[in-house]
Motif scaffolding. Structure first.
Motif, mmCIF file in Angstrom:
data_model
loop_
_atom_site.group_PDB
_atom_site.id
_atom_site.type_symbol
_atom_site.label_atom_id
_atom_site.label_comp_id
_atom_site.label_asym_id
_atom_site.label_seq_id
_atom_site.Cartn_x
_atom_site.Cartn_y
_atom_site.Cartn_z
ATOM 1 N N LEU A 114 0.830 -1.206 0.000
ATOM 2 C CA LEU A 114 0.000 0.000 0.000
ATOM 3 C C LEU A 114 0.862 1.251 0.000
ATOM 4 N N ILE A 115 1.943 1.246 0.769
ATOM 5 C CA ILE A 115 2.865 2.394 0.784
ATOM 6 C C ILE A 115 3.462 2.601 -0.599
ATOM 7 N N ALA A 116 3.867 1.519 -1.273
ATOM 8 C CA ALA A 116 4.444 1.626 -2.611
ATOM 9 C C ALA A 116 3.423 2.181 -3.605
ATOM 10 N N ALA A 117 2.190 1.689 -3.526
ATOM 11 C CA ALA A 117 1.149 2.185 -4.431
ATOM 12 C C ALA A 117 0.874 3.659 -4.188
ATOM 13 N N ARG A 118 0.860 4.062 -2.927
ATOM 14 C CA ARG A 118 0.637 5.482 -2.614
ATOM 15 C C ARG A 118 1.767 6.354 -3.151
ATOM 16 N N ALA A 119 2.987 5.831 -3.150
ATOM 17 C CA ALA A 119 4.105 6.593 -3.699
ATOM 18 C C ALA A 119 3.924 6.818 -5.200
ATOM 19 N N VAL A 120 3.513 5.778 -5.926
ATOM 20 C CA VAL A 120 3.294 5.924 -7.367
ATOM 21 C C VAL A 120 2.109 6.851 -7.633
ATOM 22 N N LEU A 121 1.093 6.792 -6.785
ATOM 23 C CA LEU A 121 -0.022 7.738 -6.919
ATOM 24 C C LEU A 121 0.460 9.175 -6.766
ATOM 25 N N GLY A 122 1.428 9.390 -5.890
ATOM 26 C CA GLY A 122 1.997 10.726 -5.746
ATOM 27 C C GLY A 122 2.661 11.197 -7.022
ATOM 28 N N PHE A 123 3.329 10.273 -7.740
ATOM 29 C CA PHE A 123 3.982 10.620 -9.011
ATOM 30 C C PHE A 123 2.954 11.097 -10.034
ATOM 31 N N PHE A 124 1.876 10.346 -10.201
ATOM 32 C CA PHE A 124 0.864 10.746 -11.177
ATOM 33 C C PHE A 124 0.025 11.925 -10.673
ATOM 34 N N GLY A 125 -0.167 12.008 -9.355
ATOM 35 C CA GLY A 125 -0.889 13.149 -8.809
ATOM 36 C C GLY A 125 -0.181 14.457 -9.079
ATOM 37 N N ALA A 126 1.150 14.425 -9.136
ATOM 38 C CA ALA A 126 1.924 15.634 -9.440
ATOM 39 C C ALA A 126 1.657 16.129 -10.849
ATOM 40 N N MET A 127 1.206 15.246 -11.741
ATOM 41 C CA MET A 127 0.850 15.655 -13.102
ATOM 42 C C MET A 127 -0.553 16.254 -13.180
ATOM 43 N N ILE A 128 -1.362 16.018 -12.158
ATOM 44 C CA ILE A 128 -2.763 16.426 -12.210
ATOM 45 C C ILE A 128 -2.979 17.836 -11.688
ATOM 46 N N MET A 129 -2.386 18.180 -10.549
ATOM 47 C CA MET A 129 -2.772 19.421 -9.881
ATOM 48 C C MET A 129 -2.258 20.701 -10.529
ATOM 49 N N PRO A 130 -0.956 20.835 -10.864
ATOM 50 C CA PRO A 130 -0.526 22.106 -11.461
ATOM 51 C C PRO A 130 -1.274 22.488 -12.735
ATOM 52 N N PRO A 131 -1.588 21.533 -13.640
ATOM 53 C CA PRO A 131 -2.319 21.942 -14.844
ATOM 54 C C PRO A 131 -3.691 22.536 -14.571
ATOM 55 N N THR A 132 -4.365 22.095 -13.493
ATOM 56 C CA THR A 132 -5.710 22.612 -13.255
ATOM 57 C C THR A 132 -5.683 24.112 -12.992
ATOM 58 N N LEU A 133 -4.823 24.559 -12.109
ATOM 59 C CA LEU A 133 -4.766 25.982 -11.779
ATOM 60 C C LEU A 133 -4.173 26.796 -12.919
#
Length: 509
Positions: A114-133
């Motif tokens: 679960l920790i490993a999956a959350r880390a990879v989610l952080g990688f893709f999450g970094a692609m999601i937030m800056p473009p929105t704003l």
């Protein structure tokens, strides 16, 4: 004249958008809600995760922390990548990866997985937030429309943080803990369909070259410092605090020097010389620090101390959620008549009253104090972050919006990881210091009870009635002692944040 006011004057006569622009805004709110829900929904799922796959106290914190830690370390890099290769393109890549890895997280069989999956989610999450704003900054060029759009963005981000417990509570009452991750699939599929239709692509027409060294330095600057803070809060070895902190500081200095030396930097660090910009970033960081830290202990108090179900605990926070959204939108017309910095200072002062309410009235059976406290805290943060985010993104030209948005997002995520790591660790340290384990409980069970409040509940179920009741009474009292202590820290932080806003956000000649 500051950079902020230069760019605001340049966009005064900018064209207004029509209905298509507002539909695009609605589409962009899908990932905003998702990422902000993901910041807090896991706090309510921790008791279920604890009983299912048995993480230790340290693993629980890493399950929560690793996602915002990785995300925060990559936000500046991904914001720059969006400026260069296309913000909508980066958003769609991130959304696709986030949805796929969320399925893996939902079925993680061990804490490590679960920790490993959350880390990879952080990688893709970094692609999601800056473009929105940054996409909002490029769609809404007219200042009043832009401010309203950013208010909607900030309200959705804050609302998502508060909505996480409600959504999580509903899912946990009807499904298993992995369902909180499958929520991403439900939200992101409409985004992948609608964004190519309604959201226009935008990017910097004259981007600088890709700078791998700056990307690496931006990551190394953040991660070791956060690790050092976590280790210090846990009372770990001094060397494991000093050495990572030193590495992070050196990397930060090298990153700043490199940006100053490049003709086209990945991040224009000169923006931090503008008091309005740096002050607004600090307000974001401290506000989210307090909000996430508050939700970390509130979720456990309402479920494990008061005895509410996850859904009931989430609903108890609904008034605060409603006020967060309403006040965030209400300040948009208000700042036409009241100076923005005054609104921010008053809002942050109101948030400090939320923590003071917990400090004065929390008890092992109270819910009213928590409801009132979250309403005050949410209303203040909703108002302050609407104004601070507008100040951040309006301080740069539209083609550089990705980098500025990434700074704002980095403040959010750094505040989230520090809120959990610092306030969570201090809370658990106070819990362990005040917990009294009844005589006759073996060492292994006593150690588990001292790890977390959830562990104490698990141990109590296997003890005789009298001993189990005594352990729970001591655990509840010890936990709420920690709640009161961390609430005092949260109140001080909000007062400090109001002071920072007063010192930096006032206009200068």
């Amino acid at each position: 004249m500051s950079t902020t006011f230069i760019h605001r004057e340049q966009t005064t006569n900018a064209p207004s958008v029509g209905a298509r622009g507002w539909v695009a805004l609605a589409v962009l709110m899908l990932p905003v809600l998702l990422v902000s829900v993901d910041n807090t929904v896991l706090a309510f799922a921790l008791p279920s995760i604890s009983s299912s796959i048995g993480p230790t106290g340290a693993q629980q914190l890493w399950i929560v922390d690793i996602y915002p830690l990785v995300l925060a370390g990559l936000l500046v890099s991904m914001g720059s990548m969006g400026d260069r290769f296309g913000r909508r393109r980066l958003l769609l890549i991130g959304a696709t990866g986030f949805a796929a890895v969320s399925v893996l997280a939902a079925y993680a069989p061990t804490p490590e997985a679960l920790i490993a999956a959350r880390a990879v989610l952080g990688f893709f999450g970094a692609m999601i937030m800056p473009p929105t704003l940054s996409l909002i900054r490029n769609i809404f060029l007219e200042p009043n429309q832009r401010r309203l759009a950013i208010a909607v963005w900030a309200a959705c981000f804050a609302a998502g943080g508060a909505l996480g417990p409600i959504v999580g509570g509903f899912l946990l009452e009807h499904f298993w803990w992995g369902s909180v991750f499958l929520l991403a699939v439900v939200v992101l599929i409409p985004l992948l369909i609608l964004a190519p239709i309604f959201v226009p692509e935008s990017k910097d027409p004259n981007p600088g070259p890709v700078d791998p060294t700056s990307i690496l330095l931006s990551l190394v600057a953040l991660a070791p410092i956060v690790y050092a803070v976590k280790n210090l809060a846990h009372g770990g070895p001094l060397g494991q605090t000093v050495i990572p902190a030193a590495v992070g500081v050196v990397a930060s200095i090298l990153f700043v020097r490199r940006q100053l030396q490049r003709d086209i930097p990945m991040l224009d660090v000169r923006l931090f010389r503008v008091p309005t910009f740096s002050g607004a970033v600090a307000v974001n960081l401290l506000s989210v620090f307090s909000l996430v830290g508050f939700l970390f202990f509130t979720s456990q108090h309402l479920q494990l101390v008061v005895g509410l179900s996850p859904m009931q605990a989430g609903v108890a926070l609904l008034p605060g959620l409603a006020l967060t959204v309403a006040v965030g939108l209400a300040v948009v017309p208000l700042v036409r008549h009241v100076k923005p910095w005054i609104v921010v200072v008053i809002a942050l002062s109101m948030s400090s009253l939320g923590y003071l309410t917990v400090l004065a009235f929390v008890s092992p059976t109270s819910t009213t104090a928590i409801v009132v406290a979250f309403a005050l805290l949410g209303a203040g943060i909703g108002a302050a972050e609407t104004i601070s985010n507008d100040m951040i993104v309006s301080s740069v030209a539209p083609e550089k919006a990705g980098a500025a948005s990434a700074v704002s997002e980095t403040a959010y995520e750094l505040g989230a990881v520090l809120g959990t790591a610092v306030l969570g660790s201090i809370l658990m340290a106070a819990y362990r210091a005040h917990l009294t384990v009844p005589a006759g409980v073996d060492d292994a069970a006593a150690s588990l009870a001292a790890e977390t409040l959830g562990g104490a509940h698990h141990v109590a179920t296997g003890l005789p009635a009298a001993e189990g009741s005594a352990l729970l009474d001591s655990a509840h009292a010890a936990f709420d002692t920690g709640v009161v202590f961390t609430s005092g820290i949260g109140a001080v932080l909000m007062v400090v944040s109001a002071g920072v806003a007063y010192a930096t956000l006032r206009p200068r000649a």
